[in-house]
Design a protein around this motif. Sequence first.
Motif, short mmCIF file in Angstrom:
data_model
loop_
_atom_site.label_atom_id
_atom_site.label_comp_id
_atom_site.label_asym_id
_atom_site.label_seq_id
_atom_site.Cartn_x
_atom_site.Cartn_y
_atom_site.Cartn_z
N ARG A 249 29.42 23.36 27.49
CA ARG A 249 28.74 22.23 28.11
C ARG A 249 27.28 22.54 28.40
NH1 ARG A 249 27.88 20.76 33.25
NH2 ARG A 249 29.06 22.55 34.02
N THR A 250 26.97 23.79 28.66
CA THR A 250 25.60 24.15 29.05
C THR A 250 24.88 25.04 28.04
OG1 THR A 250 26.44 26.06 30.28
CG2 THR A 250 26.16 23.99 31.51
N SER A 251 25.61 25.49 27.02
CA SER A 251 25.02 26.47 26.10
C SER A 251 25.19 26.10 24.64
CB SER A 251 25.62 27.86 26.32
OG SER A 251 25.35 28.32 27.62
N LEU A 252 24.27 26.60 23.82
CA LEU A 252 24.33 26.48 22.36
C LEU A 252 24.33 27.88 21.77
CD1 LEU A 252 21.58 23.85 22.48
CD2 LEU A 252 23.76 23.29 21.44
N GLU A 253 24.79 27.97 20.53
CA GLU A 253 24.80 29.27 19.85
C GLU A 253 23.80 29.25 18.71
OE1 GLU A 253 28.40 32.02 18.81
OE2 GLU A 253 28.08 30.69 17.10
N ALA B 221 23.01 34.53 19.29
CA ALA B 221 22.34 34.47 20.60
C ALA B 221 22.69 33.16 21.28
CB ALA B 221 20.83 34.60 20.43
N GLN B 222 22.52 33.13 22.58
CA GLN B 222 22.80 31.92 23.34
C GLN B 222 21.51 31.20 23.70
OE1 GLN B 222 25.33 32.55 26.72
NE2 GLN B 222 26.80 33.79 25.56
N LEU B 223 21.60 29.88 23.69
CA LEU B 223 20.47 29.03 24.06
C LEU B 223 20.92 28.08 25.16
CD1 LEU B 223 17.68 27.60 23.63
CD2 LEU B 223 18.81 26.23 21.85
N SER B 224 20.22 28.07 26.27
CA SER B 224 20.51 27.11 27.33
C SER B 224 20.12 25.72 26.85
CB SER B 224 19.73 27.46 28.60
OG SER B 224 20.12 28.72 29.10
N LYS B 225 21.00 24.74 27.04
CA LYS B 225 20.73 23.38 26.56
C LYS B 225 19.46 22.80 27.18
CE LYS B 225 25.23 21.83 24.94
NZ LYS B 225 26.31 20.84 25.06
N SER B 226 19.14 23.24 28.37
CA SER B 226 17.93 22.74 29.04
C SER B 226 16.65 23.16 28.31
CB SER B 226 17.89 23.23 30.48
OG SER B 226 17.87 24.65 30.53
N LEU B 227 16.77 24.19 27.44
CA LEU B 227 15.60 24.69 26.71
C LEU B 227 15.54 24.22 25.26
CD1 LEU B 227 15.66 28.39 28.03
CD2 LEU B 227 14.08 26.58 28.73
N LEU B 228 16.51 23.42 24.86
CA LEU B 228 16.60 23.01 23.45
C LEU B 228 15.37 22.23 23.00
CD1 LEU B 228 18.10 22.76 20.78
CD2 LEU B 228 19.32 20.78 21.73
N SER B 229 14.94 21.29 23.79
CA SER B 229 13.78 20.46 23.37
C SER B 229 12.52 21.30 23.26
CB SER B 229 13.57 19.31 24.35
OG SER B 229 13.32 19.81 25.65
N GLU B 230 12.36 22.27 24.15
CA GLU B 230 11.19 23.14 24.10
C GLU B 230 11.23 24.01 22.85
OE1 GLU B 230 8.98 26.57 26.82
OE2 GLU B 230 10.66 25.43 27.65
N LEU B 231 12.41 24.51 22.51
CA LEU B 231 12.55 25.33 21.30
C LEU B 231 12.28 24.51 20.05
CD1 LEU B 231 13.35 27.95 19.87
CD2 LEU B 231 15.74 27.24 20.04
N ARG B 232 12.75 23.26 20.02
CA ARG B 232 12.53 22.41 18.84
C ARG B 232 11.04 22.17 18.60
NH1 ARG B 232 17.28 17.86 19.74
NH2 ARG B 232 18.83 18.82 18.36
N SER C 232 20.46 28.22 12.21
CA SER C 232 21.20 27.06 12.72
C SER C 232 21.45 27.21 14.22
CB SER C 232 22.54 26.90 12.00
OG SER C 232 23.38 28.02 12.25
N ILE C 233 21.70 26.06 14.85
CA ILE C 233 22.03 26.02 16.27
C ILE C 233 23.25 25.12 16.44
CG2 ILE C 233 21.24 25.41 18.59
CD1 ILE C 233 18.37 25.82 17.60
N HIS C 234 24.28 25.63 17.10
CA HIS C 234 25.53 24.87 17.27
C HIS C 234 25.94 24.85 18.74
CE1 HIS C 234 26.16 24.76 12.95
NE2 HIS C 234 25.92 26.06 12.91
N SER C 235 26.64 23.78 19.11
CA SER C 235 27.13 23.67 20.47
C SER C 235 28.20 24.73 20.74
CB SER C 235 27.73 22.28 20.69
OG SER C 235 28.19 22.15 22.02
N MET C 236 28.15 25.34 21.93
CA MET C 236 29.09 26.38 22.28
C MET C 236 29.87 26.02 23.55
SD MET C 236 28.31 30.47 22.67
CE MET C 236 27.43 30.34 24.22
#
Length: 231
Positions: A203-207, A217-228, A197-201
């Motif tokens: 303004r700029t990061s997801l968990e 782990a942390q995910l930068s929101k700018s990379l979310l679409s690439e990860l999907r 799962s991925i959850h909002s953490m």
Amino acid sequence: MNLKIVLGEDDEIFRKSLIKEITDIDGFEIVYFTEDGEDFLRAIRKIRPEIMITDIDMPKLSGIEVAKKIRSELPDIEIVFITSYSEYIKEAIEVYAFDYIEKPIDKNRLLKTLKRLKSRYREEENFYSFKVKDGYINIRVEDIYMVEANKKKSIIYTSKDKYIVNHSLKEVEEILTHKNFFKTSRAYIVNITKIVSIHSMSRTSLEIAFRNQNYKAQLSKSLLSELRKMI
């Protein structure tokens, strides 16, 4: 890369002969040998080899006792017994020994056993080698959940344990060439097949949360679409 072997055998003449036989086979390296069961156990814990080859009758601790102690600590280690005793086969099975070879040893039998071990590693896994304090450690691709930057080193989180390796996150990224790994932020690399799962953490990061583990782990929101796209 050679598969590391730690050898326990108290018969010096036989041990020297066995070392020569194994040294002549490509793909294997005897990194330590000993005639003492307690020393054998210490060496395995320190070196963490892919394979332990052991006699059963050794001073202080028998090969069976060492195998029982080490099996829960290193569940992936391959155990090969080479012994004059046939009555311990049941106990060898209980510790999931790869093979049980009786003395006097047949050279072709040993060669076949080691070739099967080599094939198992090639077929079952891609694994990477990382520098650690005492040498190197081999970790399977499928065992890695995530990697976290730790100053000039990195922490690799696996299905069994976590390891501090002497590589920067950038160096680890260069080592992890498998398509399943993705750098999610400046501090994390994750195995995308382990994500649950991925959850909002913020303004700029997801968990990121993982299957069957409490790692985060942390995910930068700018990379979310690439990860999907990769998932």
